[in-house]
Design an enzyme around this catalytic site. Structure first.
Site, PDB file in Angstrom:
ATOM      1  N   ASP A 120       0.861  -1.182   0.000  1.00  0.00           N
ATOM      2  CA  ASP A 120       0.000   0.000   0.000  1.00  0.00           C
ATOM      3  C   ASP A 120       0.896   1.230   0.000  1.00  0.00           C
ATOM      4  OD1 ASP A 120      -2.441  -1.361   0.052  1.00  0.00           O
ATOM      5  OD2 ASP A 120      -2.449  -1.507   2.225  1.00  0.00           O
ATOM      6  N   ASP A 136      -6.985  -1.378  -4.650  1.00  0.00           N
ATOM      7  CA  ASP A 136      -8.055  -0.988  -3.727  1.00  0.00           C
ATOM      8  C   ASP A 136      -8.986   0.038  -4.369  1.00  0.00           C
ATOM      9  OD1 ASP A 136      -6.859  -2.595  -1.773  1.00  0.00           O
ATOM     10  OD2 ASP A 136      -5.696  -0.927  -0.951  1.00  0.00           O
TER      11      ASP A 136
END
Length: 154
Positions: A120, A136
Site C-alpha cells: 500500500d 483498492d
C-alpha cells in the site's frame, strides 16, 4: 458469438489494465520509495508512503496473507466463471464493475502470493484514512459502479 464476447472483452481488458497499472505502481514504489520515506504526489491531498499490509482491507485479519491469497484466487476464478456464464446479459456498469473487481482482486492477490503482504502506498492526507493502492481503488470503483447500476434500475 461475437456479441457474446464483446461485453466480456470489456471486463477482461479492464481487469488486465488494472493489474498491469497496479503492479507497475507497486514496483515503482518499492524501487523508489523505501520504508520510512514519504513523497508528495498531490500537495495537501495524497502523499506516497510505503506500507506493508499483511491482512485484508483496513488491516483487518493481520498476518492472514496466506489464506487471504487463497480467497483472492477463489474470488478471481468465481468472477471469471460468472462473467463467462452471465456476462452477455450485463449492462456496461456491471461489466466495468466485474473488470475492476477482478483486476483489483488479482492485483492484491499477486502481492500476497509473491510478497506475503500487500503493498500500500497512497496516503489520503486530508483525513485519517488507511493507506491504500490502485487495486483498492479499482475494488471501490466496482462497488460504486454496482451501486449506481442498482440505483438506475430502481
Amino acid at each position: 458469438m461475437n456479441k457474446l464476447l464483446k461485453g466480456r472483452r470489456i471486463s477482461i481488458a479492464l481487469a488486465i489494465g488494472v493489474v498491469l497499472l497496479d503492479q507497475w505502481s507497486k514496483y515503482w514504489v518499492l524501487r523508489n520509495l523505501g520504508a520510512g520515506r514519504e513523497a508528495v504526489l498531490f500537495p495537501g491531498l495524497i502523499d506516497l508512503r510505503l506500507v506493508w499490509n499483511n491482512g485484508a482491507a483496513f488491516s483487518l485479519f493481520p498476518q492472514g496473507a496466506a489464506w487471504l491469497g487463497l480467497i483472492s484466487f477463489g474470488v478471481a476464478i468465481f468472477l471469471l466463471l460468472w462473467l463467462w456464464r452471465r456476462g452477455s446479459q450485463w449492462r456496461l456498469l456491471q461489466l466495468l464493475a466485474v473488470g475492476w473487481l477482478l483486476g483489483g482482486t488479482i492485483g492484491n492477490g499477486l502481492d500476497r502470493w509473491r510478497l506475503g503482504a500487500v503493498v500500500d502506498f497512497l496516503d489520503f492526507v486530508p483525513i485519517s484514512f488507511p493507506v491504500f493502492n490502485l487495486a483498492d481503488v479499482a475494488i471501490n470503483l466496482a462497488v460504486l459502479s454496482l451501486l449506481i447500476n442498482n440505483l438506475r434500475r430502481n
